[in-house]
Structures are given as C-alpha cells and as structure tokens.
Design an enzyme around this catalytic site. Structure first.
Site, PDB file in Angstrom:
ATOM      1  N   CYS A  28       0.865  -1.167   0.000  1.00  0.00           N
ATOM      2  CA  CYS A  28       0.000   0.000   0.000  1.00  0.00           C
ATOM      3  C   CYS A  28       0.909   1.226   0.000  1.00  0.00           C
ATOM      4  CB  CYS A  28      -0.934  -0.003   1.206  1.00  0.00           C
ATOM      5  SG  CYS A  28      -0.085  -0.281   2.760  1.00  0.00           S
ATOM      6  N   TYR A  45       2.611  11.162 -12.845  1.00  0.00           N
ATOM      7  CA  TYR A  45       1.187  11.380 -12.548  1.00  0.00           C
ATOM      8  C   TYR A  45       1.094  12.116 -11.216  1.00  0.00           C
ATOM      9  CZ  TYR A  45       1.730   7.478  -9.259  1.00  0.00           C
ATOM     10  OH  TYR A  45       2.154   6.678  -8.230  1.00  0.00           O
ATOM     11  N   THR A  73       6.179   6.117  -7.283  1.00  0.00           N
ATOM     12  CA  THR A  73       7.013   6.963  -8.131  1.00  0.00           C
ATOM     13  C   THR A  73       6.638   8.449  -8.050  1.00  0.00           C
ATOM     14  OG1 THR A  73       5.544   6.496  -9.986  1.00  0.00           O
ATOM     15  CG2 THR A  73       7.536   5.134  -9.768  1.00  0.00           C
ATOM     16  N   ARG A 120      12.854  -0.182  -3.726  1.00  0.00           N
ATOM     17  CA  ARG A 120      12.053  -0.584  -4.891  1.00  0.00           C
ATOM     18  C   ARG A 120      12.727  -0.111  -6.165  1.00  0.00           C
ATOM     19  NH1 ARG A 120       5.998   1.387  -6.525  1.00  0.00           N
ATOM     20  NH2 ARG A 120       5.207  -0.612  -7.275  1.00  0.00           N
ATOM     21  N   ARG A 126       5.812   3.589 -18.191  1.00  0.00           N
ATOM     22  CA  ARG A 126       4.923   4.739 -18.054  1.00  0.00           C
ATOM     23  C   ARG A 126       5.134   5.455 -16.717  1.00  0.00           C
ATOM     24  NH1 ARG A 126       0.875   2.863 -14.612  1.00  0.00           N
ATOM     25  NH2 ARG A 126       0.925   0.596 -14.620  1.00  0.00           N
ATOM     26  N   HIS A 177       2.942  -7.580  -7.954  1.00  0.00           N
ATOM     27  CA  HIS A 177       1.764  -7.882  -8.780  1.00  0.00           C
ATOM     28  C   HIS A 177       2.023  -9.010  -9.785  1.00  0.00           C
ATOM     29  CE1 HIS A 177       1.103  -4.225  -6.738  1.00  0.00           C
ATOM     30  NE2 HIS A 177       1.331  -3.362  -7.708  1.00  0.00           N
ATOM     31  N   ASP A 246      -2.911  -2.462  -2.297  1.00  0.00           N
ATOM     32  CA  ASP A 246      -2.466  -1.434  -3.253  1.00  0.00           C
ATOM     33  C   ASP A 246      -3.190  -0.099  -3.047  1.00  0.00           C
ATOM     34  OD1 ASP A 246      -0.775  -0.466  -5.294  1.00  0.00           O
ATOM     35  OD2 ASP A 246      -2.389  -0.669  -6.752  1.00  0.00           O
ATOM     36  N   ASN A 251      -3.297   5.641 -10.458  1.00  0.00           N
ATOM     37  CA  ASN A 251      -3.401   5.413 -11.914  1.00  0.00           C
ATOM     38  C   ASN A 251      -4.570   4.541 -12.324  1.00  0.00           C
ATOM     39  OD1 ASN A 251      -1.097   6.912 -12.797  1.00  0.00           O
ATOM     40  ND2 ASN A 251       0.156   5.299 -11.888  1.00  0.00           N
TER      41      ASN A 251
HETATM   42  C1  0GY Z   1       1.311   0.310  -7.726  1.00  0.00           C
HETATM   43  C2  0GY Z   1       1.131   0.408  -9.163  1.00  0.00           C
HETATM   44  C3  0GY Z   1       1.333   1.517  -9.933  1.00  0.00           C
HETATM   45  C4  0GY Z   1       2.058   2.680  -9.541  1.00  0.00           C
HETATM   46  C5  0GY Z   1       3.211   2.678  -8.862  1.00  0.00           C
HETATM   47  O1  0GY Z   1       5.097   3.633  -7.955  1.00  0.00           O
HETATM   48  C6  0GY Z   1       4.071   3.833  -8.597  1.00  0.00           C
HETATM   49  O2  0GY Z   1       3.755   4.947  -9.010  1.00  0.00           O
HETATM   50  O3  0GY Z   1       3.669   1.536  -8.374  1.00  0.00           O
HETATM   51  C7  0GY Z   1       0.819   1.483 -11.315  1.00  0.00           C
HETATM   52  O4  0GY Z   1       0.538   2.554 -11.865  1.00  0.00           O
HETATM   53  O5  0GY Z   1       0.653   0.361 -11.874  1.00  0.00           O
HETATM   54  O6  0GY Z   1       1.775  -0.702  -7.230  1.00  0.00           O
HETATM   55  O7  0GY Z   1       0.995   1.267  -7.038  1.00  0.00           O
END
Ligand code: 0GY
Length: 294
Positions: A28, A45, A73, A120, A126, A177, A246, A251
């Site tokens: 999460c 994003y 990210t 990580r 993307r 995932h 999660d 996104n």
């Molecule tokens: C998740 C999946 C996503 C995003 C990120 O670090 C992130 O921005 O992991 C995604 O967009 O698939 O695990 O949160």
C-alpha cells in the site's frame, strides 16, 4: 490530481472474509499530503492526497494489523511521507523506499531505524525514466548488509530482458503484482511459465499476489480471470507470497476498487486457513518484522 485519475473508494464495504489475527497488508502507499510532502517534480502522474491517517483507518476497518508501505514513483526518491507514516504507526508499519546512489550510509541507517526494510526498483516505462542497471546493482550491494531486500515492478513482456539482472541480485527479491501477466493468456502458457520458472529456480525470489484490479480484463465484478494466476503462485510457493490492497490505487482510470471486495478476493486465491495464514501473517512477518509471531 490528474483529471482522469480516480480517487480512492470513499466508502469501502466491510469484507465478509475476516483476515487471520496479525494480518499484514503488504502493499500500500501514502501520498502527501502535498502541502507537507510535495510530489516529485519528475513524476509521471499526480495522485490524490492519501495520508497515513486514512491508511491506518482502512487497515483497522478491513481487519488488518499491519502495513507495508511502498514508496510510489510520484514521490520519487523523497521518502519523507513514507518515513512520517512509519513513525506514526506505533511499529505496525514497515517501508520500502526509493533511493539513488548518492544516499549516504547514515541516511540509510536513518531509514532503517524508521522501519524501512527494502528498496524498490521500478521498470514500468509509463512510471519512470530509465536507470542504468549498474546504478541499481550498486544500490542493491549497499542495502544488502542491512538485511534489506529489493522490490521490483515490471511488466511480463520485459521479464526476458530483466532476467539476468534479477537473478544476479544479492538479496531477497520481491516481485510486485505477479510480474504483471497478461491474464488473457493461458495460466500455463509461455509467458506465465517463465515467471513461475523464475521463482522455481531462484529461492530468493518472492511474489506479491496483488492487484487483480489492474490485471483483470473482466472488470470489477470478481476479477475471475486473475484467480488461476494468483492461486497457482500461492499453491506452488506458499512460503514466498505476499498480499496487499495497493490502496490508494494510483493510476486507476477505468474503475476504483472497493477495498472490502479486494479482501474477499483473498479467500479465492488462498483456499484454506494454512495458506491464508502464510500469505497474510507468516510470510510478511518473517520478511518485514523478522519473526513469525503476530
Ligand atoms: C502500484 C502500481 C502503480 C504505480 C506505482 O510507484 C508507482 O507509481 O507503483 C501502477 O501505476 O501500476 O503498485 O501502485
């Protein structure tokens, strides 16, 4: 927040499935609040604010005891929101950070003291710009002596190219995932077989059986197409799987999952009390709290 980006579910349902005592939501995030912890300038994003207060409320509501909070990210390598959440968790949260090669040993020790247990590496195009493998290898070598692990996020079509890098890492490696399989392909087809082979041949590699809402092609009503993939991993590698909500689901554009329904999904992929206890308690406790006690 991005205009086409959905906010987290305002009112999740109470799950009919009750997690075992000591259950851990092992994937999460916390976002912001931006006024305190601004999003990274290089982000791809902009999420809605999702502070630790909301996360811990959800944890209690869904019947979990602990969280593993993963740096997303949109916060780049600025782990302040993550650390703030860990410090407010009363030892009920651990973290996975993002760092770059300029981090000092004393900064790593501070993260460790706050409850960070891994870094990580994100390979989803993307979400991030490219980082050379030798930089990531250098970071992995720096964090290994702390007893930390590496979490990797990638899409299934990129596994062949990433295989040698993943299998050369000196730590436990946790895949987010299920390596993002295309669940419209057969569960015993070449794409997913390759992922199963990765775990079969490398006992230091684990998988999160999370995110049916991202992987499903069949929409929000049950995520049936994801079940065989997750079940196969849970049953083949019962001691190396983790599960997480999660939340707050960055996104997501087509639908926003009801977190209560996601919890009910657990009983479909881990059938029986023993598999559920390993998935939700024993495995995350061993990896993040260094014990199997809840
Ligand atoms: C998740 C999946 C996503 C995003 C990120 O670090 C992130 O921005 O992991 C995604 O967009 O698939 O695990 O949160």
């Amino acid at each position: 927040m991005d205009p086409d980006y959905l906010p987290f579910h305002p009112n999740p349902s109470k799950p009919a499935y009750v997690p075992p005592p000591g259950a851990v939501d092992a994937h999460c995030h916390v976002f912001g609040p931006a006024a305190l912890f601004p999003y990274a300038p290089q982000r791809k994003y902009t999420p809605c604010d999702a502070p630790w207060q909301k996360l811990f409320e959800l944890r209690d509501f869904l019947g979990f005891e602990r969280n593993v909070i993963v740096q997303a990210t949109c916060h780049g390598n600025d782990n302040r929101a993550l650390v703030d959440a860990l410090l407010h968790s009363n030892d009920r949260a651990r973290g996975v950070a993002s760092v770059d090669r300029s981090i000092t040993d004393s900064e790593l020790r501070e993260l460790d003291a706050a409850g960070v247990r891994g870094v990580r590496f994100n390979f989803v195009r993307r979400l991030v710009d490219f980082t050379p493998r030798e930089v990531l290898a250098e970071i992995a070598a720096r964090i290994a002596p702390l007893g930390w692990h590496v979490v990797v996020y990638f899409e299934a079509q990129d596994l062949p190219e990433l295989w040698d890098f993943f299998t050369s890492l000196p730590t436990t490696v946790v895949v987010d995932h299920m390596g993002r399989p295309d669940v419209s392909l057969p569960v015993n087809g070449p794409q997913f077989e390759l992922f199963v082979r990765l775990l079969s041949e490398h006992e230091n590699i684990w998988s999160k059986v999370s995110c049916p809402e991202r992987l499903s092609r069949s929409g929000p009503h049950g995520y049936d197409d994801v079940v065989p993939f997750a079940r196969r991993l849970v049953e083949t590698f019962p001691d190396r799987v983790l599960w997480g909500t999660d939340w707050p689901h960055p996104n997501m554009k087509s639908h926003m999952p009801d977190d209560g329904k996601l919890v009910e999904f657990i009983a479909r992929i881990a059938t029986g009390a023993e598999l559920q206890r390993k998935l939700l308690v024993d495995n995350p406790m061993r990896l993040y709290w260094g014990s199997s006690a809840s």
